[in-house]
Structures are given as structure tokens and as C-alpha cells.
Design a protein around this motif. Structure first.
Motif, PDB file in Angstrom:
ATOM      1  N   ASP A  24       0.815  -1.213   0.000  1.00 30.52           N
ATOM      2  CA  ASP A  24       0.000   0.000   0.000  1.00 30.52           C
ATOM      3  C   ASP A  24       0.848   1.262   0.000  1.00 30.52           C
ATOM      4  O   ASP A  24       0.492   2.254  -0.625  1.00 30.52           O
ATOM      5  CB  ASP A  24      -0.942  -0.013   1.201  1.00 30.52           C
ATOM      6  CG  ASP A  24      -2.004   1.059   1.101  1.00 30.52           C
ATOM      7  OD1 ASP A  24      -2.488   1.293  -0.027  1.00 30.52           O
ATOM      8  OD2 ASP A  24      -2.341   1.667   2.127  1.00 30.52           O
ATOM      9  N   ALA A  25       1.981   1.250   0.685  1.00 29.33           N
ATOM     10  CA  ALA A  25       2.816   2.447   0.756  1.00 29.33           C
ATOM     11  C   ALA A  25       3.481   2.758  -0.578  1.00 29.33           C
ATOM     12  O   ALA A  25       3.876   3.894  -0.823  1.00 29.33           O
ATOM     13  CB  ALA A  25       3.882   2.273   1.837  1.00 29.33           C
ATOM     14  N   GLN A  26       3.588   1.766  -1.463  1.00 24.94           N
ATOM     15  CA  GLN A  26       4.265   1.954  -2.736  1.00 24.94           C
ATOM     16  C   GLN A  26       3.320   2.406  -3.838  1.00 24.94           C
ATOM     17  O   GLN A  26       3.766   2.824  -4.897  1.00 24.94           O
ATOM     18  CB  GLN A  26       4.923   0.640  -3.179  1.00 24.94           C
ATOM     19  CG  GLN A  26       5.914   0.102  -2.185  1.00 24.94           C
ATOM     20  CD  GLN A  26       6.282  -1.335  -2.497  1.00 24.94           C
ATOM     21  OE1 GLN A  26       5.795  -1.909  -3.450  1.00 24.94           O
ATOM     22  NE2 GLN A  26       7.141  -1.901  -1.674  1.00 24.94           N
ATOM     23  N   GLN A  27       2.019   2.292  -3.629  1.00 24.38           N
ATOM     24  CA  GLN A  27       1.041   2.565  -4.671  1.00 24.38           C
ATOM     25  C   GLN A  27       0.248   3.815  -4.355  1.00 24.38           C
ATOM     26  O   GLN A  27      -0.036   4.111  -3.213  1.00 24.38           O
ATOM     27  CB  GLN A  27       0.069   1.392  -4.792  1.00 24.38           C
ATOM     28  CG  GLN A  27       0.699   0.124  -5.227  1.00 24.38           C
ATOM     29  CD  GLN A  27      -0.291  -1.014  -5.329  1.00 24.38           C
ATOM     30  OE1 GLN A  27       0.122  -2.118  -5.421  1.00 24.38           O
ATOM     31  NE2 GLN A  27      -1.573  -0.761  -5.317  1.00 24.38           N
ATOM     32  N   GLY A  28      -0.143   4.495  -5.394  1.00 22.87           N
ATOM     33  CA  GLY A  28      -1.024   5.643  -5.247  1.00 22.87           C
ATOM     34  C   GLY A  28      -2.437   5.271  -5.659  1.00 22.87           C
ATOM     35  O   GLY A  28      -2.736   4.107  -5.950  1.00 22.87           O
ATOM     36  N   ILE A  29      -3.289   6.249  -5.710  1.00 21.32           N
ATOM     37  CA  ILE A  29      -4.698   6.014  -6.062  1.00 21.32           C
ATOM     38  C   ILE A  29      -4.817   5.475  -7.483  1.00 21.32           C
ATOM     39  O   ILE A  29      -5.560   4.528  -7.734  1.00 21.32           O
ATOM     40  CB  ILE A  29      -5.500   7.322  -5.907  1.00 21.32           C
ATOM     41  CG1 ILE A  29      -5.568   7.719  -4.441  1.00 21.32           C
ATOM     42  CG2 ILE A  29      -6.897   7.161  -6.481  1.00 21.32           C
ATOM     43  CD1 ILE A  29      -6.173   9.078  -4.210  1.00 21.32           C
ATOM     44  N   PHE A  30      -4.077   6.052  -8.416  1.00 23.57           N
ATOM     45  CA  PHE A  30      -4.170   5.620  -9.808  1.00 23.57           C
ATOM     46  C   PHE A  30      -3.784   4.152  -9.964  1.00 23.57           C
ATOM     47  O   PHE A  30      -4.478   3.386 -10.634  1.00 23.57           O
ATOM     48  CB  PHE A  30      -3.274   6.503 -10.692  1.00 23.57           C
ATOM     49  CG  PHE A  30      -3.275   6.096 -12.133  1.00 23.57           C
ATOM     50  CD1 PHE A  30      -4.380   6.353 -12.927  1.00 23.57           C
ATOM     51  CD2 PHE A  30      -2.194   5.444 -12.678  1.00 23.57           C
ATOM     52  CE1 PHE A  30      -4.403   5.972 -14.257  1.00 23.57           C
ATOM     53  CE2 PHE A  30      -2.199   5.069 -14.010  1.00 23.57           C
ATOM     54  CZ  PHE A  30      -3.302   5.326 -14.798  1.00 23.57           C
ATOM     55  N   LEU A  31      -2.690   3.746  -9.338  1.00 24.11           N
ATOM     56  CA  LEU A  31      -2.259   2.350  -9.446  1.00 24.11           C
ATOM     57  C   LEU A  31      -3.230   1.412  -8.744  1.00 24.11           C
ATOM     58  O   LEU A  31      -3.445   0.282  -9.204  1.00 24.11           O
ATOM     59  CB  LEU A  31      -0.849   2.192  -8.897  1.00 24.11           C
ATOM     60  CG  LEU A  31      -0.109   0.913  -9.294  1.00 24.11           C
ATOM     61  CD1 LEU A  31      -0.099   0.739 -10.802  1.00 24.11           C
ATOM     62  CD2 LEU A  31       1.297   0.926  -8.767  1.00 24.11           C
ATOM     63  N   ASN A  32      -3.846   1.855  -7.663  1.00 23.99           N
ATOM     64  CA  ASN A  32      -4.873   1.038  -7.002  1.00 23.99           C
ATOM     65  C   ASN A  32      -6.048   0.782  -7.940  1.00 23.99           C
ATOM     66  O   ASN A  32      -6.571  -0.331  -7.998  1.00 23.99           O
ATOM     67  CB  ASN A  32      -5.372   1.713  -5.720  1.00 23.99           C
ATOM     68  CG  ASN A  32      -4.446   1.503  -4.556  1.00 23.99           C
ATOM     69  OD1 ASN A  32      -3.641   0.590  -4.534  1.00 23.99           O
ATOM     70  ND2 ASN A  32      -4.561   2.370  -3.571  1.00 23.99           N
ATOM     71  N   VAL A  33      -6.472   1.798  -8.654  1.00 19.80           N
ATOM     72  CA  VAL A  33      -7.580   1.634  -9.604  1.00 19.80           C
ATOM     73  C   VAL A  33      -7.186   0.671 -10.717  1.00 19.80           C
ATOM     74  O   VAL A  33      -7.950  -0.231 -11.073  1.00 19.80           O
ATOM     75  CB  VAL A  33      -8.016   3.002 -10.180  1.00 19.80           C
ATOM     76  CG1 VAL A  33      -9.012   2.824 -11.308  1.00 19.80           C
ATOM     77  CG2 VAL A  33      -8.611   3.877  -9.084  1.00 19.80           C
ATOM     78  N   VAL A  34      -5.988   0.831 -11.248  1.00 15.24           N
ATOM     79  CA  VAL A  34      -5.525  -0.053 -12.327  1.00 15.24           C
ATOM     80  C   VAL A  34      -5.439  -1.490 -11.835  1.00 15.24           C
ATOM     81  O   VAL A  34      -5.898  -2.422 -12.514  1.00 15.24           O
ATOM     82  CB  VAL A  34      -4.161   0.432 -12.878  1.00 15.24           C
ATOM     83  CG1 VAL A  34      -3.557  -0.592 -13.823  1.00 15.24           C
ATOM     84  CG2 VAL A  34      -4.318   1.769 -13.566  1.00 15.24           C
ATOM     85  N   VAL A  35      -4.875  -1.701 -10.651  1.00 11.51           N
ATOM     86  CA  VAL A  35      -4.763  -3.051 -10.091  1.00 11.51           C
ATOM     87  C   VAL A  35      -6.146  -3.652  -9.880  1.00 11.51           C
ATOM     88  O   VAL A  35      -6.380  -4.832 -10.163  1.00 11.51           O
ATOM     89  CB  VAL A  35      -3.959  -3.032  -8.769  1.00 11.51           C
ATOM     90  CG1 VAL A  35      -4.111  -4.327  -7.997  1.00 11.51           C
ATOM     91  CG2 VAL A  35      -2.497  -2.762  -9.051  1.00 11.51           C
ATOM     92  N   GLY A  36      -7.089  -2.857  -9.391  1.00 13.18           N
ATOM     93  CA  GLY A  36      -8.441  -3.358  -9.162  1.00 13.18           C
ATOM     94  C   GLY A  36      -9.147  -3.759 -10.446  1.00 13.18           C
ATOM     95  O   GLY A  36      -9.779  -4.825 -10.520  1.00 13.18           O
ATOM     96  N   ILE A  37      -9.033  -2.955 -11.479  1.00 18.68           N
ATOM     97  CA  ILE A  37      -9.709  -3.255 -12.744  1.00 18.68           C
ATOM     98  C   ILE A  37      -9.054  -4.446 -13.442  1.00 18.68           C
ATOM     99  O   ILE A  37      -9.736  -5.365 -13.903  1.00 18.68           O
ATOM    100  CB  ILE A  37      -9.738  -2.011 -13.644  1.00 18.68           C
ATOM    101  CG1 ILE A  37     -10.669  -0.958 -13.028  1.00 18.68           C
ATOM    102  CG2 ILE A  37     -10.191  -2.366 -15.050  1.00 18.68           C
ATOM    103  CD1 ILE A  37     -10.656   0.373 -13.722  1.00 18.68           C
ATOM    104  N   VAL A  38      -7.725  -4.461 -13.499  1.00 23.18           N
ATOM    105  CA  VAL A  38      -7.035  -5.588 -14.127  1.00 23.18           C
ATOM    106  C   VAL A  38      -7.238  -6.856 -13.295  1.00 23.18           C
ATOM    107  O   VAL A  38      -7.413  -7.949 -13.839  1.00 23.18           O
ATOM    108  CB  VAL A  38      -5.535  -5.271 -14.327  1.00 23.18           C
ATOM    109  CG1 VAL A  38      -4.772  -6.481 -14.826  1.00 23.18           C
ATOM    110  CG2 VAL A  38      -5.363  -4.109 -15.271  1.00 23.18           C
ATOM    111  N   GLY A  39      -7.256  -6.710 -11.975  1.00 22.22           N
ATOM    112  CA  GLY A  39      -7.513  -7.859 -11.106  1.00 22.22           C
ATOM    113  C   GLY A  39      -8.904  -8.428 -11.307  1.00 22.22           C
ATOM    114  O   GLY A  39      -9.097  -9.653 -11.276  1.00 22.22           O
ATOM    115  N   ALA A  40      -9.887  -7.580 -11.534  1.00 15.37           N
ATOM    116  CA  ALA A  40     -11.241  -8.055 -11.813  1.00 15.37           C
ATOM    117  C   ALA A  40     -11.272  -8.841 -13.117  1.00 15.37           C
ATOM    118  O   ALA A  40     -11.932  -9.877 -13.224  1.00 15.37           O
ATOM    119  CB  ALA A  40     -12.215  -6.881 -11.889  1.00 15.37           C
ATOM    120  N   PHE A  41     -10.540  -8.360 -14.096  1.00 12.30           N
ATOM    121  CA  PHE A  41     -10.466  -9.069 -15.381  1.00 12.30           C
ATOM    122  C   PHE A  41      -9.789 -10.428 -15.208  1.00 12.30           C
ATOM    123  O   PHE A  41     -10.275 -11.446 -15.710  1.00 12.30           O
ATOM    124  CB  PHE A  41      -9.712  -8.215 -16.404  1.00 12.30           C
ATOM    125  CG  PHE A  41      -9.624  -8.839 -17.756  1.00 12.30           C
ATOM    126  CD1 PHE A  41     -10.735  -8.895 -18.581  1.00 12.30           C
ATOM    127  CD2 PHE A  41      -8.436  -9.382 -18.201  1.00 12.30           C
ATOM    128  CE1 PHE A  41     -10.661  -9.480 -19.833  1.00 12.30           C
ATOM    129  CE2 PHE A  41      -8.348  -9.966 -19.450  1.00 12.30           C
ATOM    130  CZ  PHE A  41      -9.459 -10.015 -20.262  1.00 12.30           C
TER     131      PHE A  41
END
Length: 84
Positions: A24-41
């Protein structure tokens, strides 16, 4: 409206996955969104569900979270050589 829901849910899923994987400390909001969307896929592909076009239910949320955790584990493995 659908795009906004994807971004919000993707952000929440990515944030929760980053907390589980302790990145969590290494990621920002944008990367969290990308990880969530790609993770859902990824979760949809692995578990054979139609979560990518379906409604948001607790099961689809869980599948998305598992997919995001798998994605972060793969990224950690490539970057560090070990899964945390």
C-alpha cells in the motif's frame, strides 16, 4: 455512470489487495484503480465468471479481490524474486 462505478470499485479492490499484499505504501490512487480493474479481469478469466459484464455482488467483489491479489503477487515475484 458505469465508468464511474468501475473506477470506484476498482480503486477499493486495488486498495484492499495492496493492504493484503503489504504494498500500500508503494502505490497511489491511480495504481490502485488499475490493479483493481485488471484484477477483476484476471479473476473473471480464472474463475470463469461473467463478472466483467455483470452486476456488482459480494461474489463478484470477492473474485475481483482475489484476481487483484494474484496480480500483485505476480508483480512482487517479478520485481523482488519472492512473494511477500
Amino acid at each position: 455512470m458505469g465508468l464511474i462505478v468501475w473506477l470506484v470499485i476498482g480503486g477499493v479492490v486495488g486498495w484492499l489487495a495492496s493492504i493484503v499484499m503489504r504494498t500500500d505504501a508503494q502505490q497511489g490512487i491511480f495504481l490502485n484503480v488499475v490493479v483493481g480493474i485488471v484484477g477483476a479481469f484476471i479473476g473473471g478469466l480464472l474463475f470463469g465468471g461473467s463478472i466483467n459484464n455483470g452486476a456488482i455482488t459480494p461474489m463478484t467483489f470477492l473474485v475481483s479481490l482475489v484476481g487483484a491479489i494474484i496480480l500483485l503477487a505476480i508483480v512482487n515475484l517479478v520485481r523482488r524474486g519472492a512473494v511477500r
